[in-house]
Motif scaffolding. Structure first.
Motif, PDB file in Angstrom:
ATOM      1  N   ASP A 203       0.839  -1.192   0.000  1.00 54.40           N
ATOM      2  CA  ASP A 203       0.000   0.000   0.000  1.00 54.40           C
ATOM      3  C   ASP A 203       0.877   1.246   0.000  1.00 54.40           C
ATOM      4  O   ASP A 203       2.093   1.173   0.216  1.00 54.40           O
ATOM      5  N   LYS A 204       0.264   2.393  -0.226  1.00 53.74           N
ATOM      6  CA  LYS A 204       1.006   3.655  -0.307  1.00 53.74           C
ATOM      7  C   LYS A 204       0.470   4.647   0.724  1.00 53.74           C
ATOM      8  O   LYS A 204      -0.725   4.665   1.034  1.00 53.74           O
ATOM      9  N   ALA A 205       1.375   5.472   1.245  1.00 42.64           N
ATOM     10  CA  ALA A 205       1.002   6.564   2.143  1.00 42.64           C
ATOM     11  C   ALA A 205       1.660   7.842   1.648  1.00 42.64           C
ATOM     12  O   ALA A 205       2.805   7.824   1.172  1.00 42.64           O
ATOM     13  N   VAL A 206       0.935   8.952   1.746  1.00 39.62           N
ATOM     14  CA  VAL A 206       1.437  10.263   1.324  1.00 39.62           C
ATOM     15  C   VAL A 206       1.416  11.175   2.544  1.00 39.62           C
ATOM     16  O   VAL A 206       0.352  11.414   3.122  1.00 39.62           O
ATOM     17  N   LEU A 207       2.584  11.688   2.931  1.00 42.91           N
ATOM     18  CA  LEU A 207       2.716  12.500   4.141  1.00 42.91           C
ATOM     19  C   LEU A 207       3.319  13.857   3.819  1.00 42.91           C
ATOM     20  O   LEU A 207       4.092  14.006   2.868  1.00 42.91           O
ATOM     21  N   ASN A 208       2.985  14.851   4.640  1.00 41.46           N
ATOM     22  CA  ASN A 208       3.498  16.211   4.494  1.00 41.46           C
ATOM     23  C   ASN A 208       4.899  16.299   5.095  1.00 41.46           C
ATOM     24  O   ASN A 208       5.062  16.280   6.314  1.00 41.46           O
ATOM     25  N   TYR A 209       5.905  16.439   4.238  1.00 41.18           N
ATOM     26  CA  TYR A 209       7.291  16.486   4.694  1.00 41.18           C
ATOM     27  C   TYR A 209       7.583  17.770   5.468  1.00 41.18           C
ATOM     28  O   TYR A 209       8.455  17.790   6.336  1.00 41.18           O
ATOM     29  N   ASP A 210       6.859  18.844   5.166  1.00 39.07           N
ATOM     30  CA  ASP A 210       7.134  20.149   5.773  1.00 39.07           C
ATOM     31  C   ASP A 210       6.510  20.307   7.148  1.00 39.07           C
ATOM     32  O   ASP A 210       6.823  21.262   7.863  1.00 39.07           O
TER      33      ASP A 210
END
Length: 435
Positions: A203-210
């Motif tokens: 699966d994939k996760a998208v996170l806010n790096y900032d």
């Protein structure tokens, strides 16, 4: 999920509760409903339960998002060995489609709608569901494996999940919110983390790096992590040389930032998150670019509604917490008057006044938490903050202040005087039109 002749108790008969009841009925369950308030109209086939003592008699209890997870009825059900889940979890167990789940303190609806628009423009059959307004239960029986659900999920919905596991999870940002419900900021974060709790490496996760708190969640996430960032080159979506890019095995340029239909740094975050999710679904760069250039914001999210007496008015009724209000006032240039207040949900307004930009010259406050806001302003030595009897008075009196912008971003929930943020937003527009 086998429900035939099983007793299902729906706790909370809001729209999600009604849709969960209809779904359970369609599966042959005996459906009962309990609500802390009045139920104006009962769905055919559903039996009303008037006592909280009924929970142990149910085989499964399904709660609406607005019902706190620690209510006595639910505790009795758990002690009796009954399963207690939320509407999102219940509907998920019937879902055959891929799911892109979007959460975060702010920007969920905008990002959900943008991802859905990109997928539809790419010819992919997708639906925006969940906290955005259409419960998953309302659509799940129609969904096919070839389709995609872009699901907005709140912390309220996530805390009552058990097996929920999206194919792609997106966490936009984290800031203290709903502390009255969750008890603490760490508890709120833990609820948000349930979005990826059951994911696996494929699966994939998208996170806010900032966002430091969001970036840190990568250590807890079992999925394959991608990021989005306005300042760093990352595996995912980022900004370089004024252009939005995406990179995994190779880098590609999507479009110039200046071409986005969305304005403000917070909306650039939303756009980057949507780019990452769309690329993970295999959408071509040109299609994503066109969607970013033509997408229109939904109502009541820093929405420009017109000018009166040389002042520009913005309706950000969806700004229900400190972080959202700070993003709103930073998204415009020029001196501003800010309108705050509503029902309290545990916000720390000291944080708001400590971080308000100098461009906010005046603040008008109304609503149930007005005194709390005024006290915070005094502690922060902000003396340009004035209490008014109601929102209409705030709008009317805003004309007497020498500012360029009038921003309604209440940093509070709406339940003191309005049904929801949309009802409040429509009221603000009426007051503006009456000037």
């Amino acid at each position: 999920m086998f429900l035939k002749s099983r007793k299902v108790l729906i706790y909370g008969f809001s729209d999600s509760g009604k849709q969960a009841a209809l779904l359970a009925l369609s599966e042959g369950a005996d459906v009962y409903v309990y609500d802390d308030g009045n139920i104006p109209e009962l769905t055919e086939g559903v039996t009303l339960v008037t006592s909280e003592q009924a929970a142990p008699d149910a085989d499964i209890v399904i709660i609406s998002p607005g019902v706190p997870f620690d209510r006595p009825l639910l505790e009795r059900a758990r002690l009796a060995g009954k399963e207690v889940i939320g509407e999102t979890e219940f509907a998920y167990r019937f879902c055959k489609s891929d799911i892109i789940a979007v959460t975060g303190t702010n920007g969920k609806t905008t990002t959900t709608m943008l991802i859905n628009r990109i997928l539809n423009m790419a010819g992919q059959s997708s639906y925006a569901l969940g906290n955005i307004g259409i419960p998953l239960s309302a659509k799940v029986k129609e969904l096919q494996p070839s389709q995609t659900v872009v699901l907005e999920v709140s912390s309220f919905q996530l805390e009552s999940t058990v097996t929920f596991s999206p194919d792609i999870s997106v966490i936009l940002n984290l800031a203290p919110d709903h502390i009255d419900r969750h008890g603490s900021y760490p508890n709120y974060i833990n609820a948000k983390c349930k979005i990826f709790e059951n994911q696996v490496k494929r699966d994939k996760a998208v996170l806010n790096y900032d966002d430091a708190d969001t970036q840190a969640l990568a250590q807890r996430c079992p999925a394959d992590v991608f990021y989005f960032s306005k300042s760093e080159r990352v595996r995912g979506a980022y900004v370089k040389g004024g252009r939005i890019c995406f990179e995994d095995k190779r880098a590609s340029v999507i479009c110039p930032v200046k071409d986005l239909s969305l304005t403000g740094g917070h909306n650039l975050d939303n756009a980057l998150a949507a780019v990452a999710a769309a690329k993970l679904k295999g959408v071509d760069d040109d299609i994503i670019s066109h969607a970013l250039k033509t997408f229109e914001l939904p109502d009541f999210r820093m929405q420009f509604i017109g000018s009166k007496c040389g002042k520009d008015f913005y309706n950000d009724s969806k700004g229900t917490n400190v972080a959202a209000t700070l993003a709103a006032v930073r998204s415009v240039s020029g001196d501003s008057l800010l309108i705050l207040g509503g029902s309290d949900k545990g916000e720390n307004f000291d944080d708001l006044f400590a971080n308000l930009p100098d461009s906010v010259k005046y603040v008008l406050v109304s609503g149930a938490n007005a005194d709390k806001i005024i006290e915070s302003a005094a502690r922060c030595k902000k003396f340009n903050v004035f209490k008014r009897d109601n929102l209409e008075n705030c709008v009317t009196e805003s004309l007497s202040f020498a500012v360029k912008n009038v921003i309604f971003s209440p940093s509070s929930a709406s339940f003191d005087r309005f049904i929801d943020y949309k009802d409040r937003g429509r009221a603000f527009n009426r007051y503006f039109n009456g000037l």
